[in-house]
Write an enzyme that holds these catalytic residues in place. Structure first.
Site, PDB file in Angstrom:
ATOM      1  N   CYS A 274      55.858  30.029  44.119  1.00 29.90           N
ATOM      2  CA  CYS A 274      55.393  31.125  43.258  1.00 29.90           C
ATOM      3  C   CYS A 274      54.168  31.815  43.853  1.00 29.90           C
ATOM      4  O   CYS A 274      54.248  32.378  44.932  1.00 29.90           O
ATOM      5  CB  CYS A 274      55.142  30.605  41.840  1.00 29.90           C
ATOM      6  SG  CYS A 274      55.080  31.937  40.604  1.00 29.90           S
TER       7      CYS A 274
ATOM      8  N   HIS B 252      60.509  28.607  40.150  1.00 32.34           N
ATOM      9  CA  HIS B 252      60.075  27.253  39.806  1.00 32.34           C
ATOM     10  C   HIS B 252      61.284  26.368  39.542  1.00 32.34           C
ATOM     11  O   HIS B 252      61.551  25.984  38.393  1.00 32.34           O
ATOM     12  CB  HIS B 252      59.185  27.286  38.558  1.00 32.34           C
ATOM     13  CG  HIS B 252      57.855  27.909  38.763  1.00 32.34           C
ATOM     14  ND1 HIS B 252      56.778  27.236  39.315  1.00 32.34           N
ATOM     15  CD2 HIS B 252      57.406  29.158  38.489  1.00 32.34           C
ATOM     16  CE1 HIS B 252      55.719  28.034  39.359  1.00 32.34           C
ATOM     17  NE2 HIS B 252      56.073  29.200  38.880  1.00 32.34           N
TER      18      HIS B 252
ATOM     19  N   GLU C 193      61.387  23.396  40.011  1.00 31.91           N
ATOM     20  CA  GLU C 193      60.877  22.102  39.560  1.00 31.91           C
ATOM     21  C   GLU C 193      60.648  22.025  38.060  1.00 31.91           C
ATOM     22  O   GLU C 193      60.442  20.936  37.512  1.00 31.91           O
ATOM     23  CB  GLU C 193      59.559  21.773  40.280  1.00 31.91           C
ATOM     24  CG  GLU C 193      58.318  22.507  39.777  1.00 31.91           C
ATOM     25  CD  GLU C 193      58.176  23.944  40.251  1.00 31.91           C
ATOM     26  OE1 GLU C 193      57.153  24.575  39.912  1.00 31.91           O
ATOM     27  OE2 GLU C 193      59.063  24.440  40.972  1.00 31.91           O
TER      28      GLU C 193
END
Length: 298
Positions: free
Chosen positions: A139, A231, A233
């Site tokens: 990001c 993202h 994750e």
């Protein structure tokens, strides 16, 4: 395979309850991959959990060392936590490492040069090019590294890029082995980098893009640098928490797109990116962080 990390880290206990093997001591004779984790996100304990969980999908043991930039103070994480579990990265920069993860940070509204730790971060990014086998920038971290290394600017968006967006694969790099095409990826950001600003023939190129969210993943320096705009994750409820937080603050925010089943919060969250996250992180560790007979490339 196990994750090895600093003893007592709260994320370790959570992962153990989820069935993940987490050790605080590496057994004699085992040589894990050594990965530094530079956590610039405000909710550090949540990000610790997200990154460790993601890395646990690899078929190789990974030793994760949380690191911080020396001299920084923190508004949303107790200093006691940082002092107990994080090492100043400057103390480790005399060595070499297999991997480095650099997260996003809540400083999108600032010019890069106005970020208080920008000089130190530039030093870290330069060091990583010669001392880390592969660095994963996420990001804002990806935007910062693309700007520092290649002069690629970021642009403010008219509204927050917020939701789960399909990423179209442009190049069959090892990162995407076994991943669905296109693959879904969470995004939550107010700025972007643009595909048009990547120069043809340069040693960094986009390898996945979205018709809705733009540049998704880029690979540079023959696989030594991975840039991810979103993202993968994130755990399932993260975007919902962000949405409710912004509503409570009276900020302009729309429902995250393609996030709820039928785009209806009452129908619950569609955790569509779970397999993409597991496969992506396993590929990064096994094909980029681990020593290879031939280096992955674009």
């Amino acid at each position: 395979m196990p994750i090895i990390t600093v003893k007592g880290l709260p994320a370790a206990a959570t992962l153990k309850r989820e069935g993940v093997a987490v050790w605080d001591v590496c057994p004699a004779g085992l040589r894990p991959l050594r990965v530094l984790f530079l956590n610039l996100m405000p909710q550090k304990e949540q990000t610790e959990l997200d990154i460790l969980r993601s890395l646990s999908h690899a078929a190789l043991p990974v030793e994760v060392t949380p690191v911080k930039i020396a001299g920084q103070t923190y508004k949303t994480t107790p200093m006691e936590h940082m002092q107990a579990f994080y090492t100043d990265i400057e103390k480790l920069m005399g060595g070499t490492f297999d991997g480095l993860v650099v997260t996003g940070a809540p400083v999108e509204h600032l010019a890069f040069e106005d970020v208080r730790y920008w000089p130190q971060l530039c030093t870290i990014m330069d060091w990583a090019r010669t001392h880390v086998r592969s660095t994963l920038y996420i990001c804002w971290g990806a935007q910062a590294a693309l700007y520092h290394h290649y002069g690629i600017p970021k642009y403010a968006l008219p509204e927050k890029m917020f939701g789960i967006f399909p990423q179209r694969v442009l190049s069959a790099v090892p990162l995407f082995d076994g991943m669905e095409r296109p693959f879904p990826m969470p995004n939550s950001r107010h700025t972007e980098v643009r595909v048009a600003d990547f120069s043809a023939g340069a040693d960094v190129q986009p390898v996945a893009v979205s018709d809705e969210s733009g540049m998704g993943v880029a690979v540079g320096a023959g696989g030594r640098e991975i840039y991810v705009a979103g993202h993968l994750e994130y755990e399932p409820a993260t975007l919902e928490r962000e949405y409710r937080r912004d509503v409570a603050k009276g900020l302009p925010i729309a429902l995250p797109r393609h996030y709820y089943h039928g785009d209806d919060p009452a129908q619950g969250i569609d955790y569509s990116w779970q397999r993409a996250c597991a496969t992506f992180y396993a590929n990064w560790v096994e094909r980029y962080v681990a020593p290879q007979t031939a280096s992955p490339s674009v």
